[in-house]
Design a protein around this motif. Sequence first.
Motif, PDB file in Angstrom:
ATOM      1  N   GLY A 198      -5.073 -20.525  14.754  1.00 15.17           N
ATOM      2  CA  GLY A 198      -4.054 -19.902  15.358  1.00 15.17           C
ATOM      3  C   GLY A 198      -3.690 -20.224  16.590  1.00 15.17           C
ATOM      4  N   ILE A 199      -4.757 -20.374  17.568  1.00 14.84           N
ATOM      5  CA  ILE A 199      -4.431 -21.119  19.015  1.00 14.84           C
ATOM      6  C   ILE A 199      -3.845 -22.282  18.694  1.00 14.84           C
ATOM      7  CG2 ILE A 199      -5.634 -21.800  21.028  1.00 14.84           C
ATOM      8  CD1 ILE A 199      -5.296 -18.976  20.941  1.00 14.84           C
ATOM      9  N   ASN A 289       1.543 -32.982  17.190  1.00 15.58           N
ATOM     10  CA  ASN A 289       0.761 -33.460  15.913  1.00 15.58           C
ATOM     11  C   ASN A 289      -0.761 -33.525  16.172  1.00 15.58           C
ATOM     12  OD1 ASN A 289       2.872 -34.051  14.246  1.00 15.58           O
ATOM     13  ND2 ASN A 289       3.341 -36.158  15.074  1.00 15.58           N
ATOM     14  N   ALA A 290      -1.047 -33.542  17.586  1.00 17.19           N
ATOM     15  CA  ALA A 290      -2.521 -33.491  17.945  1.00 17.19           C
ATOM     16  C   ALA A 290      -2.793 -32.072  17.731  1.00 17.19           C
ATOM     17  CB  ALA A 290      -2.621 -33.929  19.206  1.00 17.19           C
ATOM     18  N   PHE A 291      -2.077 -31.014  18.192  1.00 12.85           N
ATOM     19  CA  PHE A 291      -2.635 -29.563  18.100  1.00 12.85           C
ATOM     20  C   PHE A 291      -2.469 -29.273  16.859  1.00 12.85           C
ATOM     21  CE2 PHE A 291      -1.177 -29.201  22.604  1.00 12.85           C
ATOM     22  CZ  PHE A 291      -2.589 -28.830  23.141  1.00 12.85           C
ATOM     23  N   PHE A 292      -1.583 -29.651  15.758  1.00 16.17           N
ATOM     24  CA  PHE A 292      -1.573 -29.333  14.297  1.00 16.17           C
ATOM     25  C   PHE A 292      -2.593 -29.873  13.598  1.00 16.17           C
ATOM     26  CE2 PHE A 292      -0.367 -30.385   9.778  1.00 16.17           C
ATOM     27  CZ  PHE A 292      -0.100 -29.038   9.483  1.00 16.17           C
ATOM     28  N   SER A 293      -3.122 -31.266  14.173  1.00 15.76           N
ATOM     29  CA  SER A 293      -4.563 -31.774  13.325  1.00 15.76           C
ATOM     30  C   SER A 293      -5.808 -31.026  13.812  1.00 15.76           C
ATOM     31  CB  SER A 293      -4.597 -33.198  14.048  1.00 15.76           C
ATOM     32  OG  SER A 293      -5.990 -33.734  13.443  1.00 15.76           O
ATOM     33  N   LEU A 294      -5.805 -30.434  15.117  1.00 21.32           N
ATOM     34  CA  LEU A 294      -6.905 -29.682  15.424  1.00 21.32           C
ATOM     35  C   LEU A 294      -6.767 -28.226  14.936  1.00 21.32           C
ATOM     36  CD1 LEU A 294      -6.892 -30.038  19.309  1.00 21.32           C
ATOM     37  CD2 LEU A 294      -8.692 -30.859  17.830  1.00 21.32           C
ATOM     38  N   ALA A 295      -5.648 -27.667  14.414  1.00 24.58           N
ATOM     39  CA  ALA A 295      -5.524 -26.443  13.669  1.00 24.58           C
ATOM     40  C   ALA A 295      -6.157 -26.641  12.216  1.00 24.58           C
ATOM     41  CB  ALA A 295      -4.094 -25.912  13.566  1.00 24.58           C
ATOM     42  N   ILE A 296      -5.915 -27.757  11.612  1.00 27.87           N
ATOM     43  CA  ILE A 296      -6.161 -28.040  10.501  1.00 27.87           C
ATOM     44  C   ILE A 296      -7.606 -28.287  10.427  1.00 27.87           C
ATOM     45  CG2 ILE A 296      -5.982 -29.578   8.338  1.00 27.87           C
ATOM     46  CD1 ILE A 296      -3.561 -27.696   8.948  1.00 27.87           C
TER      47      ILE A 296
END
Length: 324
Positions: A198-199, A289-296
Amino acid sequence: MLQVKEVQSIVNQYIENIDWGISPQGLYDPIAYVLGLGGKRIRPVLSILSANLFTSDITSVVTPAIGLEIFHNFSLLHDDIMDHAEMRRNKPTVHMKWNENTAILSGDAMLIKAYQHIAETPSYCLSEVFSVFSKTALEVCEGQQYDMEFELRENVSESEYLEMIRLKTAVLLGASLQIGALIGKANEKDAQLLYDFGINVGLAFQLKDDLLDVYGEAETFGKNIGGDILCNKKTYLLLQALERATGDTKIELQEWLNKKDYIASKKIAAVTEIYNQLGIKSLCEEKINAFFSLAIQCLDKVQVSLVKKDILRDLAEELMYRQV
């Protein structure tokens, strides 16, 4: 697994059925008004979906999840006063429709109502949920304070900005998922992974908002494009431009930031062109995209089946690639 639209329907029906017709109406009518403005209800939806990863019985998570939505709207109500915002979701803000004193007091009442809803958490995790919620509520206030301080500061670093949006936006998304997981009887590790998911979604979500304010379409974005540029708001895009601009480009950008009298459309066009020259849009998209990748990556580690997690993955993708 419940689908997003099913959960949104559960949340909307609950909110519609809350009886705010109690005295004094001058306190409760504004609460009914602001909750009636709608929205995606992302926070309670995430909380219920998170619980549903671990249990098919979501009965006990619904009321606390609504508490998260009430808290979110409370924070918006007070933010609107501080920002002197006149519109929220294309409707007059509470302080414009009534007055500032009413908005402050109704907001205070909303915070208390949020805690009352959180208090309906089952006893087996009530203490832990209360701890998560209280910590998060305080962090949101800290984020708002940083945001106000940044308006008065000439220099704000990228790391400072990211920390501000983590506190102001991301922690409530993380807490919503963590609280849902705890109520669903997830283990501590999975609950923490969902918080981290979520973060990172929240950070990407806010950066996407920054991007859309410059590069979105007014018809779909729901508000005028370029508002952040006009008020010199220190978004990720502006901070990157200030760091990377040199020579005449830097001089021109500073001139636009310092101008008191200007034609709005010209300022928006000029600053956007500077962003284009410096490749700021691509930089922002890379960060998203970097934060989205970390989220996944966090979501992938949660110990439930891939099929169950697909709904959260799809919802995250929808938030990342939205145009509104």
